[in-house]
Enzyme design. Structure first.
Site, PDB file in Angstrom:
ATOM      1  N   ARG A  24      66.219  48.691  42.618  1.00 22.14           N
ATOM      2  CA  ARG A  24      65.337  48.216  43.701  1.00 22.14           C
ATOM      3  C   ARG A  24      66.148  47.334  44.649  1.00 22.14           C
ATOM      4  NH1 ARG A  24      60.186  47.514  40.925  1.00 22.14           N
ATOM      5  NH2 ARG A  24      60.297  49.773  40.965  1.00 22.14           N
ATOM      6  N   ILE A  88      60.749  39.100  43.880  1.00 20.90           N
ATOM      7  CA  ILE A  88      59.792  40.108  44.351  1.00 20.90           C
ATOM      8  C   ILE A  88      59.611  41.109  43.207  1.00 20.90           C
ATOM      9  CG2 ILE A  88      59.998  39.897  46.863  1.00 20.90           C
ATOM     10  CD1 ILE A  88      62.171  41.918  46.902  1.00 20.90           C
ATOM     11  N   GLY A  89      58.421  41.117  42.646  1.00 18.46           N
ATOM     12  CA  GLY A  89      58.234  41.944  41.456  1.00 18.46           C
ATOM     13  C   GLY A  89      56.861  42.587  41.406  1.00 18.46           C
ATOM     14  N   GLU A 179      53.182  38.770  34.656  1.00 15.20           N
ATOM     15  CA  GLU A 179      54.536  39.296  34.853  1.00 15.20           C
ATOM     16  C   GLU A 179      55.407  38.569  33.835  1.00 15.20           C
ATOM     17  OE1 GLU A 179      57.138  36.999  37.227  1.00 15.20           O
ATOM     18  OE2 GLU A 179      55.940  35.917  35.705  1.00 15.20           O
ATOM     19  N   MET A 180      56.732  38.574  34.010  1.00 17.24           N
ATOM     20  CA  MET A 180      57.552  38.054  32.913  1.00 17.24           C
ATOM     21  C   MET A 180      58.702  37.136  33.330  1.00 17.24           C
ATOM     22  SD  MET A 180      57.567  41.520  30.582  1.00 17.24           S
ATOM     23  CE  MET A 180      57.689  40.676  29.024  1.00 17.24           C
ATOM     24  N   GLU A 181      58.745  36.680  34.575  1.00 16.12           N
ATOM     25  CA  GLU A 181      59.937  35.952  35.028  1.00 16.12           C
ATOM     26  C   GLU A 181      59.710  34.657  35.800  1.00 16.12           C
ATOM     27  OE1 GLU A 181      59.550  39.319  35.715  1.00 16.12           O
ATOM     28  OE2 GLU A 181      60.913  40.097  34.190  1.00 16.12           O
ATOM     29  N   ASP A 204      49.591  47.574  38.035  1.00 13.35           N
ATOM     30  CA  ASP A 204      48.655  48.146  37.067  1.00 13.35           C
ATOM     31  C   ASP A 204      47.467  47.216  36.837  1.00 13.35           C
ATOM     32  OD1 ASP A 204      51.412  47.390  35.825  1.00 13.35           O
ATOM     33  OD2 ASP A 204      49.975  46.794  34.286  1.00 13.35           O
TER      34      ASP A 204
HETATM   35  N1  HPA Z   1      52.771  42.950  31.786  1.00  9.50           N
HETATM   36  C1  HPA Z   1      53.866  42.240  32.046  1.00  9.50           C
HETATM   37  N2  HPA Z   1      54.594  42.426  33.138  1.00  9.50           N
HETATM   38  C2  HPA Z   1      54.208  43.373  34.004  1.00  9.50           C
HETATM   39  C3  HPA Z   1      53.078  44.132  33.780  1.00  9.50           C
HETATM   40  C4  HPA Z   1      52.318  43.909  32.608  1.00  9.50           C
HETATM   41  O1  HPA Z   1      51.294  44.559  32.356  1.00  9.50           O
HETATM   42  N3  HPA Z   1      52.943  45.004  34.821  1.00  9.50           N
HETATM   43  C5  HPA Z   1      53.976  44.758  35.653  1.00  9.50           C
HETATM   44  N4  HPA Z   1      54.746  43.761  35.164  1.00  9.50           N
END
Ligand code: HPA
Length: 235
Positions: A24, A88-89, A179-181, A204
């Site tokens: 990306r 940016i995610g 998200e995770m960051e 999602d």
């Molecule tokens: N969980 C964690 N991080 C994510 C998700 C999720 O469902 N979708 C996009 N990033």
């Protein structure tokens, strides 16, 4: 050169845009920047420095999760004199109040992660975005006539879990998405007195299992990329 980044000092701009995925970062460099130079490819974590409307900007990947963005953002801030990082995610929405393609500007990143506590003694579950990047994103969105929602998000260490309920910490702080960051990015910036923000596109909807398809993804993310690039012009 730092422990995990092989770019030379001076090859990285003061403002860095940070997607998770190295490809990306390449897409942004190929489609939006001119005079592009690949300045890091250690571990295939690509960093590109180039011009956007005559302003020097670096676009580089964070990898996935707090440990990974924790390493890259720390080295960028401390070894390359970076002032501002805008992540940016993508994120998953915890409720149907959000729709696919919605764009979020993160207020607090909320996490069960021990990263901030053990790295910097920051004993908070919710860390605010740092500096003026958050406000500049909202200003820019207004100028571009883009609807961007400011909200708290959950920075989780977990993608797959057995229990599908909204995690307690996300409910406690009214986090609309996960998200995770962002938590580790904000913790580093808080400790170092730097600017950090996070823009997310909803990819999602967790309760309905809807998600953006592979072909829709490029266009969806383009809006967020343009918003981050136009914001970067303001630093
Ligand atoms: N969980 C964690 N991080 C994510 C998700 C999720 O469902 N979708 C996009 N990033």
């Amino acid at each position: 050169m730092s422990v995990h980044i092989s770019a030379k000092k001076g090859d990285i701009a003061k403002t860095v845009l940070m997607p998770g995925d190295p490809l990306r970062a390449k897409y942004i460099a190929d489609n939006f920047l001119t005079d592009v130079k690949l300045v890091n490819e250690t571990r295939n974590i690509f960093f590109f420095t180039g011009l956007y409307k005559d302003k020097e900007i670096t676009v580089g990947a964070s990898g996935m999760g707090c440990p990974s963005i924790g390493i890259y953002s720390f080295e960028l801030f401390t070894e390359y004199e970076v002032d501002t990082i805008i992540r940016i995610g993508t994120c998953g929405a915890y409720s149907t109040d959000l729709k696919l393609f919605d764009i979020l500007n993160v207020e607090h990143a909320v996490s069960e992660s021990t990263y901030a506590k053990f790295a910097w003694g920051i004993e908070k579950e919710a860390i605010l975005n740092q500096g003026n990047a958050f406000d500049k994103i909202n200003e820019t969105a207004k100028e571009l006539d883009l609807a961007v929602k400011s909200t708290n998000i959950h920075s989780s260490d977990i993608f797959y879990r057995k229990d599908e309920d909204v995690p307690a910490i996300a409910a406690k702080y009214n986090c609309l998405a996960v998200e995770m960051e962002a938590f580790a990015l904000f913790a580093n910036a808080k400790h170092l007195g730097k600017n950090a923000a996070t823009i997310l596109t909803v990819s999602d909807i967790i309760p309905t299992r809807e998600f953006i398809s592979a072909d829709q993804r490029e266009q969806a993310l383009k809006t967020m990329m343009e918003l981050s690039l136009e914001t970067a012009l303001k630093f």
